[in-house]
Motif scaffolding. Sequence first.
Motif, PDB file in Angstrom:
ATOM      1  N   MET A 196       0.815  -1.202   0.000  1.00  0.00           N
ATOM      2  CA  MET A 196       0.000   0.000   0.000  1.00  0.00           C
ATOM      3  C   MET A 196       0.851   1.255   0.000  1.00  0.00           C
ATOM      4  N   THR A 197       0.311   2.300  -0.562  1.00  0.00           N
ATOM      5  CA  THR A 197       0.952   3.613  -0.505  1.00  0.00           C
ATOM      6  C   THR A 197      -0.114   4.653  -0.180  1.00  0.00           C
ATOM      7  N   GLY A 198       0.305   5.721   0.459  1.00  0.00           N
ATOM      8  CA  GLY A 198      -0.605   6.803   0.783  1.00  0.00           C
ATOM      9  C   GLY A 198       0.071   8.138   0.569  1.00  0.00           C
ATOM     10  N   ARG A 199      -0.708   9.129   0.186  1.00  0.00           N
ATOM     11  CA  ARG A 199      -0.159  10.469  -0.003  1.00  0.00           C
ATOM     12  C   ARG A 199       0.363  11.016   1.315  1.00  0.00           C
ATOM     13  N   PRO A 200       1.518  11.678   1.304  1.00  0.00           N
ATOM     14  CA  PRO A 200       2.005  12.309   2.539  1.00  0.00           C
ATOM     15  C   PRO A 200       1.008  13.357   3.028  1.00  0.00           C
ATOM     16  N   SER A 201       0.938  13.521   4.329  1.00  0.00           N
ATOM     17  CA  SER A 201      -0.006  14.467   4.919  1.00  0.00           C
ATOM     18  C   SER A 201       0.720  15.489   5.767  1.00  0.00           C
ATOM     19  N   PRO A 202       0.331  16.760   5.690  1.00  0.00           N
ATOM     20  CA  PRO A 202       0.927  17.765   6.581  1.00  0.00           C
ATOM     21  C   PRO A 202       0.552  17.553   8.037  1.00  0.00           C
ATOM     22  N   LEU A 203      -0.393  16.671   8.312  1.00  0.00           N
ATOM     23  CA  LEU A 203      -0.788  16.377   9.691  1.00  0.00           C
ATOM     24  C   LEU A 203       0.126  15.361  10.355  1.00  0.00           C
ATOM     25  N   SER A 204       1.060  14.779   9.594  1.00  0.00           N
ATOM     26  CA  SER A 204       1.989  13.802  10.159  1.00  0.00           C
ATOM     27  C   SER A 204       3.034  14.479  11.029  1.00  0.00           C
ATOM     28  N   THR A 205       3.477  13.781  12.062  1.00  0.00           N
ATOM     29  CA  THR A 205       4.601  14.244  12.862  1.00  0.00           C
ATOM     30  C   THR A 205       5.900  13.988  12.106  1.00  0.00           C
ATOM     31  N   ASP A 206       6.930  14.757  12.431  1.00  0.00           N
ATOM     32  CA  ASP A 206       8.237  14.509  11.819  1.00  0.00           C
ATOM     33  C   ASP A 206       9.104  13.592  12.684  1.00  0.00           C
ATOM     34  N   GLN A 207       8.520  13.020  13.723  1.00  0.00           N
ATOM     35  CA  GLN A 207       9.254  12.082  14.562  1.00  0.00           C
ATOM     36  C   GLN A 207       9.468  10.761  13.824  1.00  0.00           C
ATOM     37  N   THR A 208      10.568  10.094  14.142  1.00  0.00           N
ATOM     38  CA  THR A 208      10.886   8.824  13.500  1.00  0.00           C
ATOM     39  C   THR A 208       9.929   7.738  13.983  1.00  0.00           C
ATOM     40  N   PRO A 209       9.297   7.010  13.065  1.00  0.00           N
ATOM     41  CA  PRO A 209       8.381   5.947  13.483  1.00  0.00           C
ATOM     42  C   PRO A 209       9.118   4.797  14.169  1.00  0.00           C
ATOM     43  N   ASN A 210       8.400   4.101  15.003  1.00  0.00           N
ATOM     44  CA  ASN A 210       8.909   2.840  15.538  1.00  0.00           C
ATOM     45  C   ASN A 210       9.040   1.827  14.403  1.00  0.00           C
ATOM     46  N   THR A 211       9.801   0.800  14.646  1.00  0.00           N
ATOM     47  CA  THR A 211       9.977  -0.232  13.632  1.00  0.00           C
ATOM     48  C   THR A 211       8.688  -1.019  13.438  1.00  0.00           C
ATOM     49  N   PHE A 212       8.568  -1.610  12.264  1.00  0.00           N
ATOM     50  CA  PHE A 212       7.434  -2.476  11.959  1.00  0.00           C
ATOM     51  C   PHE A 212       7.335  -3.597  12.989  1.00  0.00           C
ATOM     52  N   GLU A 213       8.488  -4.131  13.392  1.00  0.00           N
ATOM     53  CA  GLU A 213       8.510  -5.228  14.348  1.00  0.00           C
ATOM     54  C   GLU A 213       7.994  -4.799  15.715  1.00  0.00           C
ATOM     55  N   GLU A 214       8.365  -3.610  16.160  1.00  0.00           N
ATOM     56  CA  GLU A 214       7.869  -3.111  17.444  1.00  0.00           C
ATOM     57  C   GLU A 214       6.364  -2.916  17.405  1.00  0.00           C
ATOM     58  N   ILE A 215       5.894  -2.261  16.362  1.00  0.00           N
ATOM     59  CA  ILE A 215       4.481  -1.914  16.268  1.00  0.00           C
ATOM     60  C   ILE A 215       3.602  -3.157  16.197  1.00  0.00           C
ATOM     61  N   THR A 216       4.096  -4.196  15.555  1.00  0.00           N
ATOM     62  CA  THR A 216       3.285  -5.394  15.355  1.00  0.00           C
ATOM     63  C   THR A 216       3.473  -6.454  16.429  1.00  0.00           C
ATOM     64  N   ASN A 217       4.387  -6.231  17.351  1.00  0.00           N
ATOM     65  CA  ASN A 217       4.657  -7.234  18.381  1.00  0.00           C
ATOM     66  C   ASN A 217       4.477  -6.716  19.802  1.00  0.00           C
ATOM     67  N   TYR A 218       4.030  -5.465  19.944  1.00  0.00           N
ATOM     68  CA  TYR A 218       3.792  -4.913  21.278  1.00  0.00           C
ATOM     69  C   TYR A 218       2.518  -4.080  21.204  1.00  0.00           C
ATOM     70  N   ASN A 219       1.414  -4.698  21.522  1.00  0.00           N
ATOM     71  CA  ASN A 219       0.153  -3.962  21.451  1.00  0.00           C
ATOM     72  C   ASN A 219      -0.925  -4.657  22.264  1.00  0.00           C
ATOM     73  N   ASN A 220      -2.013  -3.927  22.471  1.00  0.00           N
ATOM     74  CA  ASN A 220      -3.173  -4.458  23.176  1.00  0.00           C
ATOM     75  C   ASN A 220      -4.279  -4.772  22.180  1.00  0.00           C
ATOM     76  N   PHE A 221      -4.773  -5.992  22.237  1.00  0.00           N
ATOM     77  CA  PHE A 221      -5.927  -6.405  21.440  1.00  0.00           C
ATOM     78  C   PHE A 221      -6.492  -7.623  22.169  1.00  0.00           C
ATOM     79  N   TYR A 222      -7.323  -7.336  23.181  1.00  0.00           N
ATOM     80  CA  TYR A 222      -7.736  -8.380  24.117  1.00  0.00           C
ATOM     81  C   TYR A 222      -8.515  -9.502  23.447  1.00  0.00           C
ATOM     82  N   GLU A 223      -9.029  -9.263  22.268  1.00  0.00           N
ATOM     83  CA  GLU A 223      -9.702 -10.331  21.534  1.00  0.00           C
ATOM     84  C   GLU A 223      -8.763 -11.504  21.239  1.00  0.00           C
ATOM     85  N   PHE A 224      -7.458 -11.236  21.322  1.00  0.00           N
ATOM     86  CA  PHE A 224      -6.469 -12.280  21.072  1.00  0.00           C
ATOM     87  C   PHE A 224      -5.626 -12.604  22.305  1.00  0.00           C
ATOM     88  N   GLY A 225      -5.995 -12.044  23.449  1.00  0.00           N
ATOM     89  CA  GLY A 225      -5.257 -12.296  24.677  1.00  0.00           C
ATOM     90  C   GLY A 225      -4.818 -11.006  25.330  1.00  0.00           C
TER      91      GLY A 225
END
Length: 306
Positions: free
Chosen positions: A43-72
């Motif tokens: 997927m691709t998306g147009r850049p937005s002026p509403l985005s922060t200029d902070q560096t994003p977390n890694t894909f691995e961090e975002i997908t392996n540390y989260n709350n979704f109680y439907e799965f535990g």
Amino acid sequence: MMKLNWSDVTPHKIFLDRRKFMAAGAAAVALPALAGRVQAQGMTGRPSPLSTDQTPNTFEEITNYNNFYEFGTGKEDPARNAAALTTDPWSVEITGLVDRPGSYGVEDLAPDNALEERIYRLRCVEAWSMVVPWIGVPLASVLAKVGVQPSAKFVEFETLVRPEEMVGQQRAILDWPYREGLRLDEAMNPLTILATGLYDQPMPNQNGAPIRLVVPWKYGFKSIKSIVRINLLEQEPVNTWKQLQASEYGFYANVNPQVDHPRWSQATHRVIGSGLFGGREETQMFNGYGDQVASLYAGMDLSVNY
């Protein structure tokens, strides 16, 4: 051998760009086998002026540390258990005070040509944070398509119930289905989006596939995942966490360093990926989005309307 922290890992997007560059060079020197290992971008998306200029977390961090109680209830449980979730086909029922109620596919609500990249700070009520590069569309654009009636004042959201695939729902951890809600003006704010992707990938199951809400100035539990119903109504809807423990989780759930959770301070937070000695950061009012949203709450006592 030194063990790397997640913060030492190259962010996913930079990693993919680097692999594309390396693959092009490899092809030029007749190494097609190396070039064939390049990961295709989705997927691709147009850049937005509403985005922060902070560096994003890694894909691995975002997908392996989260709350979704439907799965535990553990932070790694969603990544471990969400692969079983069937996300295609998927439809979202839009009901209530709208002109065009009905069942809408994800591609109807968030078509490819309307997608934007929104790099947002995410602040959890548990006092940790990360930065996430979402791909999605403004919720306002979706509500415009269905025609909001003048009497509508709130928007209610509901998560899928499928205990045979969502193992956390096999226990009464919460009152399923998970429900959340926004005031209509919050829902129409330009910052509020329905996200269908993360980095350049379709939304991972553990992060709320195939479509979820993102409201960056509120605590993360407001950004409901795997949505199957959006309902426009006149009265404030019931929200799952408020229903469970109203003294701890209010309807608004705005990030507010001056209003502590009854069991911990909200003045600071832990930054995921900062390493063992990264320390804590001061929490900003509205998670740093006050310029865009503070006017929504003019005259309100935010210690009462927490």
